[in-house]
Design an enzyme around this catalytic site. Sequence first.
Site, short mmCIF file in Angstrom:
data_model
loop_
_atom_site.label_atom_id
_atom_site.label_comp_id
_atom_site.label_asym_id
_atom_site.label_seq_id
_atom_site.Cartn_x
_atom_site.Cartn_y
_atom_site.Cartn_z
N LYS A 1 0.80 -1.22 0.00
CA LYS A 1 0.00 0.00 0.00
C LYS A 1 0.84 1.28 0.00
O LYS A 1 0.37 2.33 -0.46
CB LYS A 1 -0.94 0.01 1.21
CG LYS A 1 -2.09 -0.98 1.13
CD LYS A 1 -3.16 -0.51 0.16
CE LYS A 1 -4.43 -1.35 0.29
NZ LYS A 1 -5.49 -0.84 -0.62
N GLU B 1 -9.73 -14.21 -3.76
CA GLU B 1 -10.56 -13.61 -2.72
C GLU B 1 -10.91 -14.66 -1.67
O GLU B 1 -10.91 -15.87 -1.98
CB GLU B 1 -11.87 -13.08 -3.30
CG GLU B 1 -11.75 -11.91 -4.23
CD GLU B 1 -13.11 -11.41 -4.69
OE1 GLU B 1 -13.48 -10.28 -4.35
OE2 GLU B 1 -13.81 -12.17 -5.40
N GLY C 1 -16.06 -13.31 0.90
CA GLY C 1 -16.09 -11.98 0.32
C GLY C 1 -15.74 -12.01 -1.16
O GLY C 1 -14.74 -11.45 -1.57
N SER D 1 -8.79 -0.35 6.62
CA SER D 1 -8.79 -1.32 7.71
C SER D 1 -7.40 -1.48 8.32
O SER D 1 -7.24 -2.13 9.34
CB SER D 1 -9.30 -2.69 7.22
OG SER D 1 -8.39 -3.22 6.26
N SER E 1 1.02 -9.71 -0.63
CA SER E 1 0.74 -8.28 -0.51
C SER E 1 1.13 -7.64 0.81
O SER E 1 1.31 -6.43 0.88
CB SER E 1 -0.75 -8.02 -0.78
OG SER E 1 -1.55 -8.73 0.14
N ASP F 1 -16.94 -10.59 -3.88
CA ASP F 1 -17.63 -9.55 -4.65
C ASP F 1 -17.03 -9.35 -6.04
O ASP F 1 -17.76 -9.14 -7.01
CB ASP F 1 -17.65 -8.23 -3.88
CG ASP F 1 -16.26 -7.80 -3.42
OD1 ASP F 1 -15.66 -8.54 -2.63
OD2 ASP F 1 -15.80 -6.73 -3.84
#
Length: 325
Positions: A57, A208, A212, A82, A308, A214
């Site tokens: 990030k 995923e 979750g 989060s 990640s 989506d």
Amino acid sequence: MTTTTPPVTLDDVRDAAARLTGVAHRTPVLRSRTLDALVGAEVHLKCENFQRVGAFKFRGAYNAASRLAPEQLARGIAAYSSGNHAQAVALAARELGTTAVIVMPEDAPAAKRDATASYGAEIVTYDRYTGDRVAIAEALAAERGLTVVPPYEHPHVIAGQGTAALELLEEAGELDALIVPVGGGGLIAGSATVAKALHPGIRVIGVEPEAGDDTRRSLEAGHRVSVPVPRTIADGQALTTPGELTFSVNRRLVDGVALVGDDEIRAAMRFAFERLKTVVEPSGATPLAALLAGRVERLPRRIGVIVSGGNVDAERFARLCAGGD
């Protein structure tokens, strides 16, 4: 005939890479003969758990924040996250000589919350099951004159995240597939932009948590789909809907999404610790979990995996590896 210009290009990612030189770490790419033998393929792990703030990030947060006008930086930055983007924006703000206000869920892991505070950010909490983090952050920004740096819905954020894949492909060479965890979709959007531009035949596969899915549902439907707030140990992927901007990229470039359960994520974390000697957080372990659990169809020969992040405190790591939450 008109052609829609993509929101992020390979040149944008290369520009972000130049901006990040000397600021972000060029993280290692690990190999493991044991992993290769178990999976039946040659696996290259891009270890963003060794990035500043312990996750990819920082790439996107710094790339976006560093492009703000001096008057915007003088007023400060806001963000919602989060945990990993929270830390990334907090550190980017400190590096750029400004302040940050971060909206975080009340149940965010303590290690991520404490690290965010340690970088000097002000933390505002909310209930992830009843509150709207975007609305809260935007209200704070409007009240205080701050600029919001979103976790994935911004071209400069996406371009910054794509630098991880750019480095991986520079080191590993041409790969048959790239496997990337999916939350809001910024990392995989940036990664797919790079991978498909450099190697058009590469398969880009997202991963995923089962609770979750989506993005998987959205890709199958051809439009964004919402799911209930996921209850999963992969807190960085506990989103309900893909980003609008990221989905516009991913629906064109992502070839599919694999799903993994919490037990498979725990097993991957244990494997990374015991055999690779590295600590990976639940969200960062999902691509490795997909490989170890055989969730990737038509397994290719040479695979790149973006690990990640590694932001998990010792107590929770031990609890997760022992089968708890």
